[in-house]
Design an enzyme around this catalytic site. Structure first.
Site, short mmCIF file in Angstrom:
data_model
loop_
_atom_site.label_atom_id
_atom_site.label_comp_id
_atom_site.label_asym_id
_atom_site.label_seq_id
_atom_site.Cartn_x
_atom_site.Cartn_y
_atom_site.Cartn_z
N GLY A 178 0.81 -1.21 0.00
CA GLY A 178 0.00 0.00 0.00
C GLY A 178 0.85 1.27 0.00
N LEU A 194 0.56 0.68 7.09
CA LEU A 194 0.94 1.25 5.79
C LEU A 194 2.37 1.80 5.74
CD1 LEU A 194 -2.33 3.11 4.71
CD2 LEU A 194 -1.45 0.93 3.86
N CYS A 208 -8.02 -0.01 4.82
CA CYS A 208 -6.99 -0.38 5.80
C CYS A 208 -7.51 -0.11 7.21
CB CYS A 208 -5.70 0.40 5.58
SG CYS A 208 -4.46 0.04 6.85
N ASN A 212 -10.69 -6.83 2.45
CA ASN A 212 -9.54 -6.46 3.26
C ASN A 212 -9.67 -7.22 4.59
OD1 ASN A 212 -7.35 -5.06 4.55
ND2 ASN A 212 -7.67 -3.34 3.18
N GLY A 236 -5.96 -14.80 6.70
CA GLY A 236 -5.62 -16.22 6.76
C GLY A 236 -6.87 -17.09 6.65
#
Lengths: 258, 306
Positions: free
Chosen positions: B49, B76, B132, B194, B219
């Site tokens: 990112g 980030l 994010c 995300n 995951g």
């Protein structure tokens, strides 16, 4: 490199410390002191991430290397259950190890607890005629690899927190005393961050350079995921470096201990 | 007799030789994993990112292991868009793979500006990070309401000269309305999911494991949630959907294609198995050969629900 290697043997050193010898032509020939391997301890999602573990000793002739670990959590518990002959999924050697300068005549390694393990190979590989090892443990029962450190050093000093073996107190006490009488060309640290911070301060007064091996929770282990950040000096500013790729070994003056 | 199968997918003006893309934030700029496999085998790489200026990221610890997954709070950390263009694009361009630039900002103006800069660089698409969970400003705060998404995407679309993918957060009540807002504002595609906002606590020390307290879960643990969201969004929007969340192998990827994804992203699995990306490509091919599928496009949205 990711490799499936064979376990040569696994030995219990004390109640929760194990030495595992792994057969690996690649790792034993490429690895240097202070580097680590990243091990998949269980099947599938059991202990999901790999566990980064320092290489303790390399036998280049017999193409094996040793790791020594304490059983602390899920991953190391699974690791302790492996047997001789089992296959193990290893990535390595990874990271930057200790710098060994053959012009140095007098060096010391200073380690505490599980931090002592990567220091053994420094002693084995370093050609300096004078090699001091200062190792710290909580108590006598936890003292391990004394014979090996004795074999590869010219002087071995041990401290225990409770005084049950060797000096009562910390390795930094022993180091302070030692540097009053003797000069070192380089000192190598690995252990708790407060120990390393104190030790580096002691050496600073005597202008003795040192390297420290830093620990942080890791993800990928190769520098892609950026999770294992540690604060390092960048000119007059600072930035996060990454323990797995830029380290685990750093010049002491580059690290900002929090 | 060997059968010839087609793995190529095209959407929103982006051509991928196969539908497997490295997920942003898990693959850096490709340098590290290029030492493990030929990264030119990937359909594309969604790079770490990017922001206008370099960012240091969050203090450590930034990762916690959780059942079948991880929480991260990198925040980030990146060298900034200019360093990316100068130092990283030439490296990735040596490989035959699509470059997807993942872009973030604190303000609408930041998003506009970074899109302008990236539009003039040698990349194949922009993935707008509106999701994010680890930064205080921008990102997820825009991505969690349809109004926020509309506002950013409309402005960015006006200056974007590359295909625009909008990356969505799952940390919302209704991801479908968010996806529709992105589509209405001009997004060429959406990518999801995300990470899911979560936390981990060390009972012994009574402290959170992450220095940032909360982090993003990824995951295998998130796969069922991701699959459901990809399925719901794919049914609702007309634009292509890129699916991700816990994909570790070819079978996982096929499930996302069946749920409606045109391409998939693989990330966290690679931390455990550095060959997860190529094994996912090989796994899709193996599935196609076994099941008599000649074209990977036949799998997209091929879920049978009757």
């Amino acid at each position: 490199m990711r490799l499936i290697e064979k376990i040569n043997c696994i030995e219990k050193l004390n109640s929760d410390t194990f030495l595992m010898r792994i057969e690996s032509e690649n790792i034993s020939s490429e690895a240097s002191a202070g580097q680590f391997v990243n091990i998949k301890c269980g099947e599938g999602s059991e202990a999901f991430l790999r566990r980064p573990i320092s290489i303790c000793s390399i036998d280049r002739e017999n193409k094996t290397f040793d790791i020594v670990f304490n059983v602390r959590g899920k991953g190391t518990k699974l690791l302790s259950r492996y047997d001789s002959g089992d296959e193990i999924d290893v990535m390595g050697p990874l990271g930057r190890g200790f710098t060994i300068d053959p012009s140095h005549k007098s060096i010391a390694v200073v380690g505490g607890g599980i931090g002592i393990f990567p220091l053994l190979q420094v002693l084995k590989d370093h050609p300096a005629p004078n090699k001091t090892a200062i190792l710290g443990f909580r108590t006598r029962d936890l003292v391990v690899l004394e014979d090996s450190f004795n074999q590869y050093s010219t002087e071995l000093l041990i401290a225990t927190d409770d005084g049950s073996y060797g000096h009562k107190g910390f390795v930094t006490d022993l180091l302070s005393k030692k540097v009053e009488a003797q000069n070192f060309d380089m000192v190598y640290f690995c252990g708790p961050s407060v120990m390393m911070k104190l030790g580096v301060e002691v050496l600073k007064k005597h202008n003795i350079p040192s390297e420290v091996s830093v620990e942080q929770r890791m993800g990928c282990g190769i520098g892609a995921c950026l999770v294992c950040a540690c604060k390092t000096r960048k000119g007059s500013d600072w930035d996060y470096s990454h323990v797995c790729k830029d380290g685990p070994v750093f010049k002491a003056e580059d690290i900002i201990f929090d | 007799m060997s059968r010839k199968i087609n793995m190529a997918v095209s959407f929103a003006g982006i051509n991928l030789k196969n539908p497997v893309i490295a997920a942003s934030g898990t693959f850096g700029f490709g340098r590290e994993y290029s030492q493990y496999f030929d990264i030119g085998r990937l359909g594309g790489i969604a790079v770490k990112g990017l922001t206008l200026l370099p960012r240091k990221g969050n203090p450590p610890p930034r990762i916690a292991e959780t059942p079948s997954g991880i929480l991260n709070s990198v925040g980030l950390q990146n060298p900034g868009v200019h360093a990316f263009i100068k130092d990283e694009i030439p490296f990735i361009r040596k490989y035959n793979t699509a470059i997807i630039a993942n872009a973030s900002g604190n303000t609408v103006e930041d998003y506009e500006k970074i899109t302008e800069i990236l539009s003039d660089s040698d990349i194949d698409a922009i993935e707008l990070n509106l999701s994010c969970p680890n930064v205080k400003e921008g990102c997820m705060s825009f991505g969690s309401t349809p109004q926020g998404v509309k506002k950013v995407v409309e402005r960015v679309k006006k200056v974007a000269k590359k295909p625009l993918i909008v990356k969505l957060t799952p940390n919302v009540t209704d991801i479908v309305e968010i996806a529709l807002a992105a589509q209405d504002a001009g997004a060429d595609a959406v990518s999801l999911i995300n990470t899911l906002l979560g936390m981990a606590i060390d009972a012994k020390t009574r402290r959170p494991i992450l220095a940032n307290i909360t982090g993003g879960l990824s995951g295998p643990a998130v796969k069922p949630v991701a699959l459901r969201m990809v399925y719901q969004v794919s049914k609702a929007v007309k634009i292509p959907v890129i699916g991700m969340g816990g994909i570790s192998n070819g079978q996982d990827a096929v499930e996302f294609l069946l749920a409606g994804a045109t391409a998939v992203m693989v990330g966290t699995a690679g931390f455990v198995n550095p060959y997860a990306w190529v094994e996912t490509i090989d796994g899709i091919e193996a599935y196609m050969l076994e099941n008599g599928v000649d074209d990977v496009n036949e799998l997209i949205g091929g879920l049978i629900t009757d």
